[in-house]
Design a protein around this motif. Structure first.
Motif, PDB file in Angstrom:
ATOM      1  N   GLU B 121       0.847  -1.199   0.000  1.00  0.00           N
ATOM      2  CA  GLU B 121       0.000   0.000   0.000  1.00  0.00           C
ATOM      3  C   GLU B 121       0.876   1.240   0.000  1.00  0.00           C
ATOM      4  OE1 GLU B 121      -3.574   0.765   1.997  1.00  0.00           O
ATOM      5  OE2 GLU B 121      -3.890  -1.293   2.608  1.00  0.00           O
ATOM      6  N   LYS B 122       1.961   1.184   0.757  1.00  0.00           N
ATOM      7  CA  LYS B 122       2.884   2.309   0.807  1.00  0.00           C
ATOM      8  C   LYS B 122       3.481   2.543  -0.567  1.00  0.00           C
ATOM      9  CE  LYS B 122       5.321   5.208   3.370  1.00  0.00           C
ATOM     10  NZ  LYS B 122       4.697   6.338   3.997  1.00  0.00           N
ATOM     11  N   SER B 125       0.982   4.117  -2.773  1.00  0.00           N
ATOM     12  CA  SER B 125       0.704   5.518  -2.456  1.00  0.00           C
ATOM     13  C   SER B 125       1.840   6.424  -2.877  1.00  0.00           C
ATOM     14  CB  SER B 125       0.435   5.682  -0.958  1.00  0.00           C
ATOM     15  OG  SER B 125       1.652   5.737  -0.247  1.00  0.00           O
ATOM     16  N   ASP B 131      -5.716   5.591  -7.039  1.00  0.00           N
ATOM     17  CA  ASP B 131      -6.504   6.330  -6.063  1.00  0.00           C
ATOM     18  C   ASP B 131      -6.464   5.603  -4.722  1.00  0.00           C
ATOM     19  OD1 ASP B 131      -9.635   7.139  -5.064  1.00  0.00           O
ATOM     20  OD2 ASP B 131      -8.377   8.673  -5.977  1.00  0.00           O
ATOM     21  N   SER B 132      -6.548   6.365  -3.632  1.00  0.00           N
ATOM     22  CA  SER B 132      -6.352   5.741  -2.324  1.00  0.00           C
ATOM     23  C   SER B 132      -7.396   4.679  -2.028  1.00  0.00           C
ATOM     24  CB  SER B 132      -6.373   6.795  -1.220  1.00  0.00           C
ATOM     25  OG  SER B 132      -7.558   7.549  -1.288  1.00  0.00           O
ATOM     26  N   LYS B 133      -8.590   4.795  -2.605  1.00  0.00           N
ATOM     27  CA  LYS B 133      -9.590   3.795  -2.277  1.00  0.00           C
ATOM     28  C   LYS B 133      -9.279   2.449  -2.923  1.00  0.00           C
ATOM     29  CE  LYS B 133     -12.875   5.487  -5.800  1.00  0.00           C
ATOM     30  NZ  LYS B 133     -12.298   4.838  -6.954  1.00  0.00           N
ATOM     31  N   TRP B 135      -6.093   1.186  -3.031  1.00  0.00           N
ATOM     32  CA  TRP B 135      -4.863   0.589  -2.500  1.00  0.00           C
ATOM     33  C   TRP B 135      -5.122  -0.722  -1.774  1.00  0.00           C
ATOM     34  CZ3 TRP B 135      -3.190   5.771   0.106  1.00  0.00           C
ATOM     35  CH2 TRP B 135      -2.745   6.646  -0.894  1.00  0.00           C
ATOM     36  N   PRO B 165       0.389   4.167   4.378  1.00  0.00           N
ATOM     37  CA  PRO B 165      -0.201   5.467   4.057  1.00  0.00           C
ATOM     38  C   PRO B 165      -1.402   5.844   4.918  1.00  0.00           C
ATOM     39  CG  PRO B 165      -0.538   3.904   2.267  1.00  0.00           C
ATOM     40  CD  PRO B 165       0.440   3.286   3.205  1.00  0.00           C
ATOM     41  N   HIS B 166      -1.945   4.898   5.678  1.00  0.00           N
ATOM     42  CA  HIS B 166      -3.041   5.271   6.579  1.00  0.00           C
ATOM     43  C   HIS B 166      -2.529   5.582   7.970  1.00  0.00           C
ATOM     44  CE1 HIS B 166      -5.643   3.869   3.440  1.00  0.00           C
ATOM     45  NE2 HIS B 166      -5.079   2.702   3.461  1.00  0.00           N
ATOM     46  N   LYS B 331      -8.641  15.744   0.781  1.00  0.00           N
ATOM     47  CA  LYS B 331      -7.822  14.634   1.266  1.00  0.00           C
ATOM     48  C   LYS B 331      -6.494  15.133   1.814  1.00  0.00           C
ATOM     49  CE  LYS B 331      -7.605  11.918  -2.185  1.00  0.00           C
ATOM     50  NZ  LYS B 331      -7.227  10.894  -3.161  1.00  0.00           N
TER      51      LYS B 331
END
Lengths: 254, 345
Positions: B121-122, B125, B131-133, B135, B165-166, B331
């Motif tokens: 995910e990192k 990102s 797009d983040s949704k 990942w 990233p979260h 965001k």
């Protein structure tokens, strides 16, 4: 064919011919190499064009997708090669542009770095200026877009600014070709050593970091005596900057 | 010779073909994709999915038994049973009186997958434009393909990040993850402060609701009231009321030192057109290149900021900072902490 005699520079220990060749810059016929840096949208290209006229060509930096423009101009019998660096907000590489700009200033060691800033947005532009001052001892601030600043009723005390930064400041309005002759003269005088500058360095730092930098930079100076900006490199090492680590390992600094 | 043809019938045929192709080739739910997915499913993937499931529920303090697995996982009952047997034989799990628990080695394995997931995910990102949704879903599939060496290489490529990233911690190689002790609202006393360290992703509806309320990981909350019907807490100058079922998804950790006046912190996304503010800092959720870029553009502590232009559609908004107009999406602006300045400050 007349063989161009070696200029005083090429026989000097500070001349960085090898480093520049690696970066794709051919310096055989030139006396000095000038780098042109600055934020995007500050009129760098206009300054570049004003200085070089039609004597320029564009290409790519070797191995990268970033565009490079090179040009030349002559002044008082000295030939200057001008390299246009990509517009960046800082040198701490997060993108290819910034990598290219930083590598050139750090390893290419241009004789003079001209930093073009937008006179009407001085505060943000100073970020890059201060970063460059930490790694390059010879720089001149080109305060461009003075016409814009005047339109917004912004006036800048260039003498104070020059004193604070420790480097010469030239106010220009490249679009209207104002200030360019002064800029060329300053570049020439800096390159030939006629005037010296004492760029402002970062002095205030948290105690713990300061201690770490001191010990690390002492070690660096022992190992690489030619390095002039050991404190900056020490800070990058503490940050874990991979490129600097790699450069030290592969002797790019010598 | 007169060949008559009815253009309408050809058009209808064309539309019918397009509709058919749509159903077959649709990216995630199309028939073709389902067939590919079916063949992709091998036993290791199922085993790892079960491991993850057990691990996550452990963190959420939920007990696992076979029936919950049957309910929540989308594999066939036989497949699940077979895999569980395999896991039992290889010592990854133990079953005691219908309750399934992960053994130490099972725990380690699950952490490895979690590490691969969060690192991917990192990577998405920082180095891609997804797009983040998306990942999480992409990482869900990729995590099974990364072995230990690839994961370690990926980690060094990204500079050995500590957070995904979260803002959630990425497990370290020896299987140790610096998870802070996780508690829930029900464990908290009234008028104590805690920090949100995680928000459970399932059920998805609950997660979406929590996010829609603008509750972030890393936020400091102060519990005001808790009862059978509702949970009320203060955070970042706002009051939140949630039902206990939803509040259950928020995972907290008690903070020892009570130094900052966190109740008066606001985020840039809350700033109104007529207000001026000064920047306090960037949230921990903002990492890597985004963080670097924001800092370079002048979003540093102490900088004065105000809204320059508003977008009629709401997003992005143009802010005036250090003499320049910079546009940020919600965001991005929601990760910047500000202190609102009263008139005359």
């Amino acid at each position: 064919m007349e063989n161009k005699t070696n200029s005083a520079c090429q026989t000097c220990a500070h001349f960085n011919g090898e480093g520049l060749k690696q970066l794709g810059v051919n310096i055989d016929k030139f006396d000095f190499v000038i780098a042109l840096a600055g934020n995007p949208n500050t009129g760098k290209s206009t300054v570049f064009n004003a200085l070089t006229g039609l004597r320029q060509h564009t290409g790519n930096w070797p191995g990268k997708t970033v565009v490079r423009a090179e040009g030349a101009f002559e002044f008082e019998d000295k030939k200057f090669k001008l390299v246009d660096l990509p517009g960046t907000y800082s040198l701490l590489s997060t993108s290819e542009d910034e990598e290219v700009a930083r590598d050139f200033i750090l390893f290419g060691k241009p004789n003079v770095t001209v930093i073009v800033v937008d006179a009407s947005r001085l505060e943000r532009n100073l970020n890059l200026v201060l970063q460059i001052l930490e790694i390059s001892p010879k720089a001149v601030l080109c305060l461009n877009l003075m016409d814009e600043a005047k339109r917004n009723s912004i006036s800048i005390n260039t003498r104070m600014l020059s004193k604070d930064l420790g480097i010469p400041v030239v106010a220009t309005s490249a679009r209207f070709k104002q200030g360019i002759p002064e800029l060329i003269k300053i570049i020439h005088d800096l390159a030939t050593g006629k005037i010296k500058c004492k760029p402002r360095q970062m002095t205030r730092m948290p105690k713990k970091i300061d201690k770490a930098i001191n010990s690390l930079s002492a070690l660096l100076k022992e190992e690489f005596p030619e390095i002039t900006n050991s404190r900056w490199i020490a800070l990058r090492l503490l940050e874990g900057d991979k490129q600097i680590i790699e450069a030290l390992r592969t002797d790019k600094f010598i | 010779m007169n060949i008559t043809y009815n253009p309408l019938s050809y058009l209808l045929a064309f539309v019918a073909i397009i509709v058919l192709l749509f159903f077959v080739l649709r990216p995630n739910k199309g028939l073709l994709h389902q067939i590919i997915k079916y063949f992709k499913f091998n036993d290791r993937v199922i085993l790892e999915d079960i491991l993850k499931y057990l691990y996550k529920r452990d963190i959420d303090l939920q007990t696992n038994n076979i029936s919950t697995l049957f309910l929540d996982l989308k594999y066939s009952k036989n497949k699940i049973k077979d895999t569980l047997d395999k896991m039992l034989n290889t010592g990854l799990i133990t079953i005691h009186e219908e309750v399934i628990s992960l053994s130490v080695s099972g725990n380690q394995y699950a952490l490895r997958i979690l590490r691969a997931h969060r690192l991917w995910e990192k990577y998405l990102s920082e180095k891609t434009g997804y797009d983040s949704k998306d990942w999480h879903n992409i990482a869900e599939e990729k995590e099974h393909e990364l072995d230990e060496t690839s994961t370690d290489n990926l980690s060094s490529l990204l500079g050995n990040p500590i957070y995904d990233p979260h803002g959630k911690p990425i497990p370290r190689p020896i299987g140790k993850s610096d998870f802070l002790e996780a508690i829930h609202f029900t464990d908290l006393a009234i008028n104590t402060k805690a920090r949100i360290i995680d928000i459970s992703k399932s059920p998805e509806l609950v997660y979406d609701q929590i996010i829609a309320e603008n509750i972030h990981i890393g936020a400091i909350i102060n519990l005001m009231e808790i009862s059978k019907n509702r949970v009320v807490f203060h955070s970042e100058n706002k009051e939140f009321t949630l039902s206990p079922a939803i509040a259950k998804n928020i995972i907290l950790s008690i903070i020892e030192i009570d130094n900052s006046d966190d109740e008066n912190i606001a985020r840039l996304s809350d700033l109104k057109k007529t207000q001026k503010a000064s920047i306090l800092g960037l949230s921990k959720e903002c990492r890597g290149e985004n963080r670097r870029r924001l800092l370079d553009l002048g979003f540093v502590p102490g900088a004065l900021i105000e809204i320059n232009l508003l977008n009629p559609l709401g997003d992005p908004t143009c802010y005036l900072i250090k003499g320049t107009s910079i546009a940020l999406r919600k965001k991005q602006s929601s990760k910047i902490f500000i202190k609102e300045l009263k008139h005359g400050e």
